[in-house]
Design an enzyme around this catalytic site. Structure first.
Site, mmCIF file in Angstrom:
data_model
loop_
_atom_site.group_PDB
_atom_site.id
_atom_site.type_symbol
_atom_site.label_atom_id
_atom_site.label_comp_id
_atom_site.label_asym_id
_atom_site.label_seq_id
_atom_site.Cartn_x
_atom_site.Cartn_y
_atom_site.Cartn_z
ATOM 1 N N GLY A 24 0.790 -1.236 0.000
ATOM 2 C CA GLY A 24 0.000 0.000 0.000
ATOM 3 C C GLY A 24 0.817 1.278 0.000
ATOM 4 O O GLY A 24 0.251 2.364 -0.086
ATOM 5 N N TYR A 156 -2.750 -11.951 -17.892
ATOM 6 C CA TYR A 156 -2.034 -13.170 -18.295
ATOM 7 C C TYR A 156 -2.139 -14.268 -17.227
ATOM 8 O O TYR A 156 -1.521 -15.308 -17.350
ATOM 9 C CB TYR A 156 -0.595 -12.893 -18.739
ATOM 10 C CG TYR A 156 0.314 -12.216 -17.732
ATOM 11 C CD1 TYR A 156 0.727 -12.866 -16.579
ATOM 12 C CD2 TYR A 156 0.799 -10.939 -17.971
ATOM 13 C CE1 TYR A 156 1.574 -12.260 -15.672
ATOM 14 C CE2 TYR A 156 1.660 -10.317 -17.075
ATOM 15 C CZ TYR A 156 2.042 -10.991 -15.928
ATOM 16 O OH TYR A 156 2.881 -10.391 -15.027
HETATM 17 P P1 NAP Z 1 4.607 -1.410 -7.177
HETATM 18 O O1 NAP Z 1 4.422 0.041 -6.870
HETATM 19 O O2 NAP Z 1 6.014 -1.894 -7.362
HETATM 20 O O3 NAP Z 1 3.890 -2.240 -6.036
HETATM 21 C C1 NAP Z 1 4.334 -3.440 -5.511
HETATM 22 C C2 NAP Z 1 4.277 -3.337 -3.983
HETATM 23 O O4 NAP Z 1 4.503 -4.632 -3.420
HETATM 24 C C3 NAP Z 1 5.323 -2.396 -3.405
HETATM 25 O O5 NAP Z 1 4.679 -1.470 -2.541
HETATM 26 C C4 NAP Z 1 6.258 -3.294 -2.603
HETATM 27 O O6 NAP Z 1 6.740 -2.632 -1.421
HETATM 28 C C5 NAP Z 1 5.331 -4.459 -2.273
HETATM 29 N N1 NAP Z 1 6.065 -5.713 -2.029
HETATM 30 C C6 NAP Z 1 6.973 -6.310 -2.857
HETATM 31 N N2 NAP Z 1 7.470 -7.408 -2.262
HETATM 32 C C7 NAP Z 1 6.834 -7.519 -1.056
HETATM 33 C C8 NAP Z 1 6.913 -8.452 0.012
HETATM 34 N N3 NAP Z 1 7.739 -9.490 -0.021
HETATM 35 N N4 NAP Z 1 6.114 -8.246 1.092
HETATM 36 C C9 NAP Z 1 5.273 -7.200 1.149
HETATM 37 N N5 NAP Z 1 5.162 -6.277 0.177
HETATM 38 C C10 NAP Z 1 5.944 -6.450 -0.911
HETATM 39 O O7 NAP Z 1 3.829 -1.815 -8.498
HETATM 40 P P2 NAP Z 1 2.304 -1.613 -8.966
HETATM 41 O O8 NAP Z 1 2.360 -1.405 -10.422
HETATM 42 O O9 NAP Z 1 1.616 -0.617 -8.111
HETATM 43 O O10 NAP Z 1 1.660 -3.060 -8.724
HETATM 44 C C11 NAP Z 1 0.623 -3.291 -7.803
HETATM 45 C C12 NAP Z 1 -0.142 -4.542 -8.184
HETATM 46 O O11 NAP Z 1 -0.777 -4.368 -9.451
HETATM 47 C C13 NAP Z 1 0.711 -5.807 -8.329
HETATM 48 O O12 NAP Z 1 -0.010 -6.919 -7.823
HETATM 49 C C14 NAP Z 1 0.886 -5.944 -9.822
HETATM 50 O O13 NAP Z 1 1.128 -7.281 -10.230
HETATM 51 C C15 NAP Z 1 -0.477 -5.470 -10.279
HETATM 52 N N6 NAP Z 1 -0.541 -5.047 -11.683
HETATM 53 C C16 NAP Z 1 0.021 -3.871 -12.059
HETATM 54 C C17 NAP Z 1 -0.082 -3.468 -13.391
HETATM 55 C C18 NAP Z 1 0.473 -2.141 -13.850
HETATM 56 O O14 NAP Z 1 0.398 -1.856 -15.043
HETATM 57 N N7 NAP Z 1 1.017 -1.316 -12.985
HETATM 58 C C19 NAP Z 1 -0.733 -4.288 -14.324
HETATM 59 C C20 NAP Z 1 -1.272 -5.503 -13.904
HETATM 60 C C21 NAP Z 1 -1.182 -5.860 -12.572
HETATM 61 P P3 NAP Z 1 8.142 -2.992 -0.691
HETATM 62 O O15 NAP Z 1 9.204 -2.977 -1.721
HETATM 63 O O16 NAP Z 1 8.279 -1.926 0.362
HETATM 64 O O17 NAP Z 1 7.965 -4.345 -0.051
#
Ligand code: NAP
Length: 289
Positions: A24, A156
């Site tokens: 978050g 996907y």
């Molecule tokens: P993001 O900002 O990199 O978000 C990922 C988050 O997960 C980060 O806040 C990270 O924080 C946390 N995280 C990673 N490893 C973790 C762990 N071991 N334990 C707890 N937290 C962890 O990327 P986003 O684009 O917003 O993605 C959010 C979601 O949307 C994901 O599920 C992604 O697959 C999905 N999604 C995104 C897109 C897109 O186009 N952006 C498209 C399809 C799906 P820390 O590094 O502090 O742990």
């Protein structure tokens, strides 16, 4: 004027709900948390980096006037998840919803991946989501309290995709979890749904999935029939609806929000959009009218 960048729900739609959002502190998790706060929820944001969470919590509180509890938690560690649950209950007395949003992903030919790299993505996305769902589900069942789970997958999850194979495997598992628990735990008044977003610009996703020149070479907007990437508010509107009681009869569903991207890839003749009107004229003449 298009309303797609505006909040959609009435401002008390999540009034007094206590929601946990994994991942978050950044990206889409931050944007969805912000809208939940605007709709009256109290939000726990979790991830590994406490400084990031604390900074985001301060910003969100001042932007929305809501209450945010930042808690460090690696979703791969079950004890840390249990701690988040007990601290949240200690602070706010109950938990109403969980947004499983945390993820890890990067592009690579699969044969170049070490088994450790492969496992890391599986552990964060699949194990992390199943562990949080299990821990909170047990808590809700114990408390004889219902709740709402919402899992962020990708399109996907059902088509599979090369070059992000660990993520594809993990998200497919999360989709199976969503549909399975939706049925099994409905008797406990626990709902389970998912959202499959298409491309939504975030620093995290863009830097790992479109590094360097790839951003220009593979501009995601060009793959989308609607010709653009998503706005965070569009996703937040959907997430808030699925978290709210307005969606009380929606269970076991996965809602795609991708401007038609994945279905375009699936349709055999969809690339005929490259045929110009002049060429269509010629085809028509060749066919005879
Ligand atoms: P993001 O900002 O990199 O978000 C990922 C988050 O997960 C980060 O806040 C990270 O924080 C946390 N995280 C990673 N490893 C973790 C762990 N071991 N334990 C707890 N937290 C962890 O990327 P986003 O684009 O917003 O993605 C959010 C979601 O949307 C994901 O599920 C992604 O697959 C999905 N999604 C995104 C897109 C897109 O186009 N952006 C498209 C399809 C799906 P820390 O590094 O502090 O742990």
């Amino acid at each position: 004027m298009s309303k797609h960048t505006e909040g959609m729900l009435r401002t008390d739609a999540l009034q007094d709900k206590v929601l946990i959002v994994t991942g978050g502190g950044t990206g889409l998790g931050r944007s969805m948390s912000k809208y939940f706060l605007e709709l009256g929820a109290k939000v726990v944001i979790t991830s590994r980096k406490l400084e990031v969470l604390e900074q985001t919590a301060r910003e969100l509180e001042s932007e929305t006037g809501g209450k945010v509890l930042p808690l460090a938690c690696d979703v791969r560690e079950y004890e840390q998840i249990e701690e988040v649950i007990s601290k949240t209950v200690g602070e706010w007395g109950r938990i109403d919803g969980l947004l499983n949003n945390a993820a890890g992903n990067f592009i690579s030919p699969t044969e170049r991946l070490s088994h450790r790299a492969f496992n890391t993505v599986l552990d964060i996305v699949l194990k992390g989501t199943t562990q949080f769902s299990l821990a909170l589900g047990k808590h809700w069942i114990d408390q004889k309290q219902g709740g709402t789970m919402l899992n962020i997958v990708t399109t996907y999850a059902w088509t599979g995709s090369g070059y992000v194979v660990p993520s594809a495997c993990a998200k497919a598992g999360v989709l199976a979890l969503t549909r399975s628990l939706a049925v099994e735990w409905a008797k406990y008044k626990i709902r389970c749904n998912a959202i499959a977003p298409g491309p939504f610009p975030t620093e995290g996703a863009w830097s790992r999935l479109l590094p360097g020149e790839l951003k220009d070479k593979f501009d995601p907007a060009r793959r989308v029939p609607l010709g653009r990437v998503g706005e965070h508010q569009e996703l937040a509107n959907l997430a808030a609806y699925l978290m709210s009681d307005f969606s009380a009869y929606v269970n076991g569903e996965v809602v795609t929000i991708d401007g038609g991207e994945w279905i375009k890839g699936a349709g055999e003749f969809n690339n005929l959009e490259r045929v110009t009107p002049q060429m269509w004229d010629i085809f028509e003449q060749m066919r005879g009218k």
